[in-house]
Design a protein around this motif. Structure first.
Motif, PDB file in Angstrom:
ATOM      1  N   ILE A  39       0.839  -1.199   0.000  1.00 55.72           N
ATOM      2  CA  ILE A  39       0.000   0.000   0.000  1.00 55.72           C
ATOM      3  C   ILE A  39       0.874   1.249   0.000  1.00 55.72           C
ATOM      4  N   GLU A  60       1.144   4.222  -2.807  1.00 54.01           N
ATOM      5  CA  GLU A  60       0.865   5.609  -2.451  1.00 54.01           C
ATOM      6  C   GLU A  60       2.053   6.526  -2.741  1.00 54.01           C
ATOM      7  N   GLU A  93      -3.986   0.157  -9.507  1.00 49.54           N
ATOM      8  CA  GLU A  93      -5.068   0.779  -8.741  1.00 49.54           C
ATOM      9  C   GLU A  93      -5.973  -0.293  -8.128  1.00 49.54           C
ATOM     10  N   ALA A  94      -6.301  -1.328  -8.930  1.00 46.87           N
ATOM     11  CA  ALA A  94      -7.157  -2.406  -8.417  1.00 46.87           C
ATOM     12  C   ALA A  94      -6.445  -3.173  -7.301  1.00 46.87           C
ATOM     13  N   TYR A 142      -4.196  -2.019  -5.306  1.00 46.03           N
ATOM     14  CA  TYR A 142      -4.188  -1.120  -4.149  1.00 46.03           C
ATOM     15  C   TYR A 142      -5.506  -1.239  -3.385  1.00 46.03           C
ATOM     16  N   LYS A 143      -6.625  -1.225  -4.105  1.00 41.47           N
ATOM     17  CA  LYS A 143      -7.935  -1.337  -3.458  1.00 41.47           C
ATOM     18  C   LYS A 143      -8.089  -2.696  -2.771  1.00 41.47           C
ATOM     19  N   TYR A 144      -7.660  -3.769  -3.426  1.00 44.57           N
ATOM     20  CA  TYR A 144      -7.710  -5.098  -2.814  1.00 44.57           C
ATOM     21  C   TYR A 144      -6.860  -5.139  -1.545  1.00 44.57           C
ATOM     22  N   LYS A 187      -6.038  -2.691   0.418  1.00 47.71           N
ATOM     23  CA  LYS A 187      -6.697  -1.923   1.475  1.00 47.71           C
ATOM     24  C   LYS A 187      -7.832  -2.738   2.100  1.00 47.71           C
ATOM     25  N   GLN A 188      -8.611  -3.451   1.255  1.00 45.35           N
ATOM     26  CA  GLN A 188      -9.697  -4.287   1.780  1.00 45.35           C
ATOM     27  C   GLN A 188      -9.137  -5.414   2.643  1.00 45.35           C
TER      28      GLN A 188
END
Length: 192
Positions: A32, A36, A79-80, A82-84, A86-87
Motif C-alpha cells: 500500500i 501511495e 489501482e485495483a 491497491y484497493k484489494y 486496502k480491503q
C-alpha cells in the motif's frame, strides 16, 4: 493474479497465528505504501495555453504516454491491487481484533522496516526517487501541520496510527536520502 473474496479470506486465515497475521499485515502495508508513494499521476493541463503552441503539443505527448502506460499495465491494474490490499488490510485488522483483543498495542506498531522498503527502490531511476522523496516530505508536513487535530481526534481507528506513519516517514526519508546520495554519486561518476 487472482484475488480471493473477503469471505474466503476470513475462512482461509481464521486459524493463522498472531505472528502470521502481523507478517501478512506488514506485507500489505508495504504494498500500500509503495503504491501511495510511487503512483503516477497524469500530467496537468497547462492554463491559458494556445492549442497550436509547442507547449500544448508537449502536453499532448506526455498525456498520450501516460495513457499508453496505463493501458499496457498488467491485469489487475496497480489501482485495483491497491484497493484489494486496502480491503485485505481492513479484513486482517478485524480478524486480529476479534482473535487477539489483548494485543492491540502490538498491532499499532506493525509496519514494515523503512530501510528494507527503501532498499526495494534501489533499482528505480533517480527521477522516481525524487518523486517518492517529495511525497514523503508532503506527508510529514501534513502531519506536522495538523498534528494537534489528528492526535486529539479519538475517531481514529486507523492502524497503523497517524503518529506511527509519521515516525515511519521520518525513518524512510533518512534511508531514502542515503540511497539518493549514492545514486547521485554513481550517475555523476558515470558522466565524468
Amino acid at each position: 493474479m487472482s484475488f480471493m473474496y473477503l469471505d474466503n479470506f476470513f475462512e482461509y486465515h481464521k486459524n493463522d497465528s498472531f505472528e502470521t497475521l502481523i507478517k501478512l499485515r506488514m506485507e500489505l502495508i508495504k504494498h500500500i505504501r509503495h503504491y501511495e508513494l510511487t503512483k503516477e499521476k497524469p500530467p496537468k493541463f497547462p492554463n491559458n495555453i494556445d492549442v497550436h503552441s509547442e507547449k500544448f503539443n508537449n502536453w499532448v505527448k506526455e498525456y498520450a504516454i501516460f495513457v499508453f502506460r496505463k493501458w499496457n499495465q498488467c491485469s489487475p491494474s496497480p489501482e485495483a491491487m491497491y484497493k484489494y490490499h486496502k480491503q485485505y488490510l481492513r479484513a486482517i485488522d478485524k480478524l486480529l481484533k476479534e482473535k487477539y483483543p489483548n494485543r492491540k498495542g502490538e498491532m499499532n506498531m506493525s509496519m514494515p522496516d523503512p530501510q528494507s522498503y527503501i532498499e526495494d527502490l534501489k533499482d528505480e531511476p533517480y527521477e522516481k526517487l525524487i518523486k517518492v522523496r517529495d511525497k514523503i516530505i508532503k506527508e510529514i508536513k501534513h502531519f506536522e501541520k495538523h498534528k494537534e487535530k489528528t492526535m486529539q481526534n479519538d475517531k481514529y481507528q486507523i492502524h497503523p496510527s497517524p503518529d506511527t506513519v509519521y515516525w515511519w516517514n521520518l525513518k524512510a526519508l533518512g534511508h531514502l536520502c542515503e540511497l539518493m546520495s549514492e545514486k547521485f554519486n554513481e550517475e555523476d561518476e558515470a558522466n565524468c
